[in-house]
Design a protein around this motif. Structure first.
Motif, PDB file in Angstrom:
ATOM      1  N   GLY A  13       6.344   8.674   4.577  1.00 61.19           N
ATOM      2  CA  GLY A  13       6.639   8.361   6.053  1.00 61.19           C
ATOM      3  C   GLY A  13       5.671   8.994   6.841  1.00 61.19           C
ATOM      4  N   ASN A  14       5.736   8.628   8.176  1.00 64.99           N
ATOM      5  CA  ASN A  14       4.742   9.136   9.074  1.00 64.99           C
ATOM      6  C   ASN A  14       4.888  10.626   9.284  1.00 64.99           C
ATOM      7  OD1 ASN A  14       2.808   6.774  10.379  1.00 64.99           O
ATOM      8  ND2 ASN A  14       4.984   6.068  10.121  1.00 64.99           N
ATOM      9  N   ARG A  15       6.263  10.873   9.194  1.00 61.59           N
ATOM     10  CA  ARG A  15       6.565  12.436   9.734  1.00 61.59           C
ATOM     11  C   ARG A  15       5.606  13.301   8.888  1.00 61.59           C
ATOM     12  NH1 ARG A  15      11.284  15.688  10.803  1.00 61.59           N
ATOM     13  NH2 ARG A  15      12.626  13.602  10.734  1.00 61.59           N
ATOM     14  N   GLU A  16       5.428  13.075   7.544  1.00 58.76           N
ATOM     15  CA  GLU A  16       4.630  14.080   6.790  1.00 58.76           C
ATOM     16  C   GLU A  16       3.110  14.376   7.325  1.00 58.76           C
ATOM     17  OE1 GLU A  16       6.697  14.240   2.397  1.00 58.76           O
ATOM     18  OE2 GLU A  16       5.041  12.978   2.503  1.00 58.76           O
ATOM     19  N   HIS A  32       0.688  -1.195   0.168  1.00 57.95           N
ATOM     20  CA  HIS A  32      -0.108  -0.068  -0.153  1.00 57.95           C
ATOM     21  C   HIS A  32       0.878   1.312   0.031  1.00 57.95           C
ATOM     22  CE1 HIS A  32      -2.733  -3.094   2.161  1.00 57.95           C
ATOM     23  NE2 HIS A  32      -3.423  -2.685   1.086  1.00 57.95           N
ATOM     24  N   ASN A  33       1.862   1.375   0.664  1.00 58.80           N
ATOM     25  CA  ASN A  33       2.774   2.352   0.864  1.00 58.80           C
ATOM     26  C   ASN A  33       4.234   1.840   1.333  1.00 58.80           C
ATOM     27  OD1 ASN A  33       4.440   4.615   2.163  1.00 58.80           O
ATOM     28  ND2 ASN A  33       2.451   5.860   1.987  1.00 58.80           N
ATOM     29  N   PRO A  34       5.285   2.053   0.549  1.00 60.38           N
ATOM     30  CA  PRO A  34       6.423   1.233   0.979  1.00 60.38           C
ATOM     31  C   PRO A  34       7.166   1.969   2.342  1.00 60.38           C
ATOM     32  CG  PRO A  34       6.886   2.797  -1.033  1.00 60.38           C
ATOM     33  CD  PRO A  34       5.219   2.641  -0.552  1.00 60.38           C
ATOM     34  N   HIS A  35       6.457   2.947   2.763  1.00 57.83           N
ATOM     35  CA  HIS A  35       6.951   3.384   4.045  1.00 57.83           C
ATOM     36  C   HIS A  35       6.639   2.652   5.459  1.00 57.83           C
ATOM     37  CE1 HIS A  35       9.562   6.466   1.937  1.00 57.83           C
ATOM     38  NE2 HIS A  35       8.378   6.683   1.117  1.00 57.83           N
ATOM     39  N   VAL A  36       5.588   2.007   5.177  1.00 53.00           N
ATOM     40  CA  VAL A  36       5.008   1.200   6.176  1.00 53.00           C
ATOM     41  C   VAL A  36       6.383   0.488   7.040  1.00 53.00           C
ATOM     42  CG1 VAL A  36       3.479  -0.548   7.222  1.00 53.00           C
ATOM     43  CG2 VAL A  36       2.728   1.176   5.560  1.00 53.00           C
ATOM     44  N   PRO A  37       6.370   0.682   8.347  1.00 57.16           N
ATOM     45  CA  PRO A  37       7.661  -0.060   8.895  1.00 57.16           C
ATOM     46  C   PRO A  37       7.278  -1.471   9.365  1.00 57.16           C
ATOM     47  CG  PRO A  37       6.745   1.614  10.539  1.00 57.16           C
ATOM     48  CD  PRO A  37       5.923   1.808   9.247  1.00 57.16           C
ATOM     49  N   TYR A  38       8.395  -2.418   9.188  1.00 51.62           N
ATOM     50  CA  TYR A  38       7.960  -3.751   9.597  1.00 51.62           C
ATOM     51  C   TYR A  38       9.122  -3.883  10.657  1.00 51.62           C
ATOM     52  CZ  TYR A  38       5.253  -4.792   5.190  1.00 51.62           C
ATOM     53  OH  TYR A  38       4.524  -4.967   4.405  1.00 51.62           O
ATOM     54  N   LEU A  62       0.381   5.799   9.298  1.00 51.71           N
ATOM     55  CA  LEU A  62       0.294   5.159   8.164  1.00 51.71           C
ATOM     56  C   LEU A  62      -0.888   3.824   8.522  1.00 51.71           C
ATOM     57  CD1 LEU A  62       3.966   5.084   6.751  1.00 51.71           C
ATOM     58  CD2 LEU A  62       1.872   6.255   5.776  1.00 51.71           C
ATOM     59  N   GLU A  63      -0.955   3.492   9.770  1.00 52.76           N
ATOM     60  CA  GLU A  63      -1.788   2.735  10.180  1.00 52.76           C
ATOM     61  C   GLU A  63      -3.356   3.138   9.507  1.00 52.76           C
ATOM     62  OE1 GLU A  63      -1.851   1.364  14.290  1.00 52.76           O
ATOM     63  OE2 GLU A  63      -4.256   0.383  14.077  1.00 52.76           O
ATOM     64  N   ASP A  64      -3.649   4.325   9.588  1.00 52.64           N
ATOM     65  CA  ASP A  64      -5.052   4.789   9.401  1.00 52.64           C
ATOM     66  C   ASP A  64      -5.317   5.264   7.943  1.00 52.64           C
ATOM     67  OD1 ASP A  64      -5.302   4.431  12.139  1.00 52.64           O
ATOM     68  OD2 ASP A  64      -4.683   6.510  12.789  1.00 52.64           O
ATOM     69  N   ASN A  65      -4.164   5.932   7.500  1.00 49.94           N
ATOM     70  CA  ASN A  65      -4.358   6.352   6.061  1.00 49.94           C
ATOM     71  C   ASN A  65      -2.886   6.504   5.442  1.00 49.94           C
ATOM     72  OD1 ASN A  65      -4.560   8.775   4.249  1.00 49.94           O
ATOM     73  ND2 ASN A  65      -3.879  10.109   5.322  1.00 49.94           N
ATOM     74  N   ILE A  66      -2.690   6.309   4.244  1.00 48.49           N
ATOM     75  CA  ILE A  66      -1.435   6.187   3.749  1.00 48.49           C
ATOM     76  C   ILE A  66      -1.146   7.481   2.684  1.00 48.49           C
ATOM     77  CG2 ILE A  66      -1.317   3.867   3.434  1.00 48.49           C
ATOM     78  CD1 ILE A  66      -2.294   3.779   0.792  1.00 48.49           C
ATOM     79  N   TYR A  67      -2.116   8.601   2.652  1.00 50.83           N
ATOM     80  CA  TYR A  67      -2.102   9.372   1.871  1.00 50.83           C
ATOM     81  C   TYR A  67      -1.706  10.826   2.410  1.00 50.83           C
ATOM     82  CZ  TYR A  67      -3.912   6.101  -1.820  1.00 50.83           C
ATOM     83  OH  TYR A  67      -3.979   5.258  -2.474  1.00 50.83           O
ATOM     84  N   LEU A  68      -0.800  11.677   1.874  1.00 47.98           N
ATOM     85  CA  LEU A  68      -0.535  13.023   2.188  1.00 47.98           C
ATOM     86  C   LEU A  68      -1.824  13.892   1.619  1.00 47.98           C
ATOM     87  CD1 LEU A  68       1.211  14.894   4.024  1.00 47.98           C
ATOM     88  CD2 LEU A  68       2.541  15.077   1.938  1.00 47.98           C
TER      89      LEU A  68
END
Ligand code: KMH
Ligand code: ZN
Length: 280
Positions: free
Chosen positions: A240-243, A19-25, A226-232
């Motif tokens: 990433g979450n920072r944005e 969904h978004n490559p910035h989701v951390p694992y 990013l758990e809730d929404n992947i779009y800025l």
């Protein structure tokens, strides 16, 4: 109006790198995303953990590793492990992170459809059991409500002595199976809780930022991530979450609402001081 508490839900259990490559694992990715979110203004990190391949897990040792890595980088940020885990996990699997020295965790306050054939099960007895375990372990519950019936159930369990003040609600709106996150939903919910309770909004997908703005204006708190929404913004993936946190900080600035530090967040919510150096 209190300062604004921003929570960042950095990973979740359902969104993936597809969904978004910035989701951390990995542990390193989780710590880096938490650090970036905290630096941008998040006082609370809502935490799910995963195996390195992205599979969600509630394994206590994995939580221990990730929490250690976050604490090493993020001073006194409030870490809020999930006891929701992923759909289908049983009670004791979900409660594993509460066996660690933590100060806060989620408490999911009702059952709902979760898309397709999935059902996120939280029976009345589950809720009583989770609340009891958290009370015994001095863990502050964030009361996640996905629709109005969940709020009513919390208030009944509170009157009956199963859930205790201070009450801090999260209105999680926009899950397919729960309540939507339109303006009227927000107002209905915030008017349904006691005056001395606090609340935050968790807008799923397109509801994330409109709900954030409403909460900022009306004295509520905000979760993004990013758990809730992947779009800025529409069609633009967040890098990433920072944005996502930065966007809420800008919004708060426009409305003249200052951002709470973790220490201030503890005071606003009525949490106890926490020894961040506690041995994990
Ligand atoms: N992953 C959802 C099934 C929580 O963190 O407490 C549940 C959830 C709620 O995310
Ligand atoms: Zn969660």
């Amino acid at each position: 109006m209190d300062k604004l508490i921003i929570t960042c839900a950095i990973s979740g259990a359902e969104t993936t790198k597809a969904h978004n490559p910035h989701v951390p694992y990995t542990v390193e990715e989780m710590a880096a995303e938490a650090h970036a979110a905290w630096q941008a203004g998040a006082a609370i990190i809502h935490l799910h953990v995963r195996h390195d391949d992205g599979t969600p897990t509630q394994d206590k040792e994995r939580f221990r590793e990730v929490i250690k890595a976050i604490r090493a980088r993020c001073d006194d940020v409030i870490i809020q492990p999930s006891t929701g885990g992923a759909v289908g996990m049983d009670r004791d699997t979900r409660l594993q992170p509460t066996g660690l020295p933590i100060e806060m965790a989620t408490l999911d306050c009702g059952t709902l459809n979760f898309g397709g054939d999935d059902i996120f099960v939280n029976t009345e007895n589950d809720i009583k059991y989770f609340a009891q375990v958290m009370k015994e372990r001095n863990i502050f519950p964030e009361l996640e409500c996905f629709e109005k019936g969940h709020v009513d159930l919390v208030l009944r369990l509170y009157r009956q002595g199963f859930i205790h003040a201070p009450l801090h609600f999260s209105f999680v709106l926009g899950v397919h199976g729960g309540m939507t996150g339109e303006d009227r939903d927000f107002h209905f919910l915030r008017e349904s809780i006691p005056e001395d309770a606090t609340y935050g909004v968790v807008g799923i997908g397109k509801y994330e930022f409109p709900l954030a703005e409403l909460a900022i204006k009306h004295g509520g708190h905000v979760r993004v991530g990013l758990e809730d929404n992947i779009y800025l913004e529409k069609g633009v993936l967040a890098r990433g979450n920072r944005e996502l946190v930065e966007k809420v900080v800008d919004m708060a600035k426009r409305h003249g609402r200052p951002i709470a530090t973790p220490k201030e967040a503890r005071r606003i919510l009525g949490m106890k001081e926490f020894d961040h150096e506690r041995i994990l």
